[in-house]
Design an enzyme around this catalytic site. Structure first.
Site, PDB file in Angstrom:
ATOM      1  CG  ASP A 171      -2.172   0.849   0.966  1.00  0.00           C
ATOM      2  OD1 ASP A 171      -3.215   0.605   1.586  1.00  0.00           O
ATOM      3  OD2 ASP A 171      -2.080   1.772   0.122  1.00  0.00           O
TER       4      ASP A 171
HETATM    5  C1  GLC Z   1      -4.278   4.415  -0.047  1.00  0.00           C
HETATM    6  C2  GLC Z   1      -5.173   3.253   0.299  1.00  0.00           C
HETATM    7  C3  GLC Z   1      -5.290   2.235  -0.801  1.00  0.00           C
HETATM    8  C4  GLC Z   1      -5.179   2.935  -2.138  1.00  0.00           C
HETATM    9  C5  GLC Z   1      -3.762   3.456  -2.258  1.00  0.00           C
HETATM   10  C6  GLC Z   1      -3.510   4.190  -3.582  1.00  0.00           C
HETATM   11  O1  GLC Z   1      -3.564   4.815   1.083  1.00  0.00           O
HETATM   12  O2  GLC Z   1      -4.940   2.551   1.502  1.00  0.00           O
HETATM   13  O3  GLC Z   1      -6.544   1.571  -0.627  1.00  0.00           O
HETATM   14  O4  GLC Z   1      -5.459   2.018  -3.190  1.00  0.00           O
HETATM   15  O5  GLC Z   1      -3.430   4.299  -1.166  1.00  0.00           O
HETATM   16  O6  GLC Z   1      -4.281   5.366  -3.618  1.00  0.00           O
END
Ligand code: GLC
Length: 744
Positions: free
Chosen positions: A276
């Site tokens: 993430d």
């Molecule tokens: C965010 C979220 C994730 C998302 C990613 C990209 O922090 O936790 O669900 O897909 O970053 O935006």
């Protein structure tokens, strides 16, 4: 001697002929990998956000330092960056362009929690397909969805993004979204790679506070939190994303048990895993990595193939490989997984987006699908005076509340690219479609959901007093749910509760319509309202959907995908709770009726809250209709089953009311005795059944005995013989129990 040679040759031939021939893609991957330098391999493992300067980005791409870009949505810029990768870098490996297309790209569908409320995988798959068609038309080929975290705590803002509290419902909906995003074949230009996230257990954050720790024993992980992800693998999901939380002290981004043991060895997943946002680097904050170099080492060795934006791989993996702390074989496996998805998407053959393609955003077909899924997502929670649908005797309606005409808020969380100018609000839809049959008065009363200014309420009450029926639109602004947006109090924000109370005092029937990103503790408002409709942020076409439901052109069919607590203090509260030694009898004496000087044990000793009782405000699977339904003639194909058997459940479902409608028939099972305590009920099947007034249909559920299996304390998945209970009903609390046995 000749015999030995012949035998050796024969066995060699048998061996090579038995070894599965490498398919074309794997051969291409091996050939490309053999030409890549270590730096180029590590470049593929690096995902950058396009928020930086495009010149820096071009330079990095040209040097082979970027494998994927997220948050770029301009097709010309995407083609320009892709041109650098394909035409100017040494090996011409195309970029994978990613975006959070969570519940629509331009046409915004209900938030996933609302989509789950439809209990309709067909329409959910269709909405994901449309999202993929719109997103891929600008060059996006990878979305970070479906989010399939089981969530049983509505204080957690991200409950909005998932499919609720139940593993079976979430498994069915998650698989539908994967199929919708990825299409019939991933290499079609309108297909985008899906991403099962957040792996795993994120919805169990302690206290419902985002990014917090989770403490989930393995057999609970396997029985509740892992099944939707396994279902996504079976549906062919291309990628996984690790979750921010640590479980039992191990951050998911460094957890080789889930990323290798479960995902690769048990499930044979062959796509790739992305971290993430910055979750690799954040293992330093967890105190799980000493520094960013250590974080890179831990994540790479745990099985995280691609790093989202923290860039520790780019910076430290070359030296970690040279120091032998990360084997190049680990790098090769990660790059193989990434290249495999790029080949499957057809990016090597078709890397560019057709910028001349006629825009397909917000087409009539897309908007009609958005309206249909919004209609099916709305839950009728109360209508005991049959105020709905609005009758022809209603000549004047007053539309009140901060959510009646809130186009941006109505789209809900994670609607990055939706354009609120295209949102049709309930006020607009009612005026446009029904303004010729009723007089429509409008006074918001409050400017937005958190507005505490009571001045407007006086005006709203004055207007409302002139109406036959009051439609009060309340709920949450979009920002109040989603990532990092947790609440410790789930009552209506601002002065919304005062608004409803003031409207109720007019003596006119109040129909309360809630638009929110989570279940809210609205017990007081439910009591003050004649009818209540609940809509988890319904998206672009929420207005026309709600308008048609209010006026009876459509009939509510949504069901609660999460339990609604009476009070936040009841949380966590969910239907599939385990059996305990002193269960509530539901006849407990509640706090206002406890006699003075009551003795210590005079109330009995059962599991309930003196100030809230045991039951929720609304249970899982609950939702009313304008008509009524009757389940009857429920029959089991057998009451004694053995391994390998199929239990067939047939029943009649009749529409006993005067409106056509749809019931969601639900099948629950209870395993009476287990080697570990078992849930009081588990959803095993559901089906939407459309019935005209008076119509009766016979419905069939087929349940293999193998689906009664669960993981025991030794992490063995098995069906244990014994007694079971079965219910066919319209929600998780109703129905008559039917017994059956499993005997080996
Ligand atoms: C965010 C979220 C994730 C998302 C990613 C990209 O922090 O936790 O669900 O897909 O970053 O935006």
């Amino acid at each position: 001697m000749k015999k030995i040679l012949a035998f050796g040759l024969a066995s060699l031939l048998i061996f090579t002929s038995c070894k599965p021939a490498k398919n074309d893609t794997e051969t291409k991957i091996d050939a490309l990998l053999s030409r890549m330098t270590l730096e180029e391999k590590i470049g593929q493992m690096n995902q950058s956000s396009s928020y930086g300067s495009i010149e820096d980005m071009r330079m990095m791409i040209k040097k082979g330092e970027v494998g994927s870009i997220l948050n770029e949505i301009d097709p010309d810029r995407i083609n320009a960056l892709q041109h650098v990768a394909v035409e100017e870098s040494r090996l011409g490996i195309p970029l994978l362009i990613a975006r959070d297309v969570i519940h629509g790209f331009k046409t915004i569908f209900p938030i996933p929690l609302g989509q789950a409320a439809t209990f309709d995988p067909f329409v959910v798959e269709k909405s994901a397909r449309i999202a993929a068609i719109e997103a891929s038309s600008v060059g996006i080929r990878w979305t970070f969805a479906p989010m399939i975290d089981i969530a049983r705590d509505p204080r957690w803002g991200r409950i909005a993004e998932g499919c609720g509290e139940d593993p079976y419902l979430t498994s069915v909906m998650g698989a539908a979204m994967v199929k919708g995003f990825q299409g019939d074949s991933m290499n079609l230009p309108t297909s985008i790679a899906a991403c099962a996230k957040h792996f795993v257990g994120y919805g169990a954050v302690e206290g419902g506070r985002d990014y917090n720790s989770t403490f989930i024993p393995e057999h609970l992980l396997r029985n509740v939190y892992l099944p939707p992800f396994e279902a996504a693998v079976k549906a062919g999901v291309a990628t996984f994303m690790t979750s921010f939380n640590d479980n039992n002290g191990v951050p998911s981004t460094g957890n080789s048990f889930i990323l290798k043991e479960v995902l690769r060895k048990e499930w044979h997943f062959d796509g790739f895993v992305v971290s993430d946002w910055n979750s690799v680097g954040e293992m330093v904050n967890h105190g799980f990595a000493a520094d960013y170099k250590d974080a890179a080492r831990i994540a790479a060795n745990a099985g995280v193939d691609m790093e989202m934006v923290s860039a520790t791989y780019m910076k430290y993996l070359p030296e970690l490989v040279k120091e032998g702390k990360v084997k190049e074989a680990v790098i090769n496996d990660a790059v193989r997984n990434i290249l495999r998805i790029k080949y499957r998407l057809g990016l090597f053959d078709h890397p560019y987006v057709d910028v001349n393609r006629k825009s397909i955003m917000y087409t009539q077909e897309h908007l009609e699908c958005a309206k249909r899924i919004s209609e099916e997502s709305v839950i009728l929670l109360k209508d005991d005076k049959h105020v709905l649908p609005l009758k022809s005797s209603v000549h004047t309606i007053a539309i009140v509340g901060p959510m009646a005409d809130a186009p941006y808020e109505q789209m809900g969380t994670w609607a990055f690219d939706g354009d609120s100018a295209h949102t049709v609000t309930p006020l607009e839809a009612i005026r446009e479609v029904y303004g010729n049959q009723v007089k429509v008065l409008y006074e918001p009363g409050l400017a937005y959901s958190r507005d505490k200014n009571l001045q407007g309420i006086v005006k709203a009450v004055t207007v409302a007093s002139q109406a036959d029926v009051i439609l009060a639109f309340v709920g949450e602004e979009a920002i109040l749910s989603g990532e990092a947006h947790c609440l410790a109090d789930l009552n209506l924000q601002g002065a919304q509760s005062q608004l409803i109370a003031a409207l109720a005092k007019t003596g006119k029937p109040v129909v309360t319509i809630v638009m929110a990103g989570r279940p809210l503790t609205i017990g007081k408002e439910v009591d003050e309202s004649a009818a209540v409709l609940y809509s988890f942020h319904p998206g672009t076409m929420g207005g026309p959907a709600i308008a048609d439901l209010l006026f009876g052109k459509a009939v509510p069919s949504g069901k609660t995908p999460v339990t609604f607590p009476k009070m936040v203090g009841q949380i966590p509260i969910y239907y599939a709770h385990h059996r305990i030694g002193r269960p509530a009898t539901r006849n407990e004496t509640l706090i206002d009726r406890i006699p003075l000087y009551a003795g210590q044990t005079s109330l009995g000793c059962t599991s309930f809250y003196m100030d809230a009782g045991f039951d929720p405000l609304f249970p899982f699977g609950y939702g009313l209709s304008y008509t009524t339904f009757k389940f009857s003639n429920i029959k089991l194909s057998a009451t004694q089953l053995k391994k390998g058997d199929m239990l067939t459940v047939t029943f009649d479902l009749k529409n006993t009311g005067s409106y056509g409608g749809t019931e969601v028939a639900q099948l629950y099972v209870q395993d009476k005795v287990g080697s570990v305590t078992r849930p009081v009920k588990e959803l095993k099947r559901f089906k939407r059944v459309n019935l005209l007034p008076g119509e009766k249909k016979t419905v069939v559920f087929e349940l293999p005995v193998s689906e009664l299996a669960f993981y025991n304390m030794n992490e063995e998945k098995m069906v244990e013989p014994g007694d079971f209970g079965l219910w066919v009903a319209d929600d998780s609390q109703n129905g008559k129990e039917l017994p059956f046995k499993v005997k080996f």
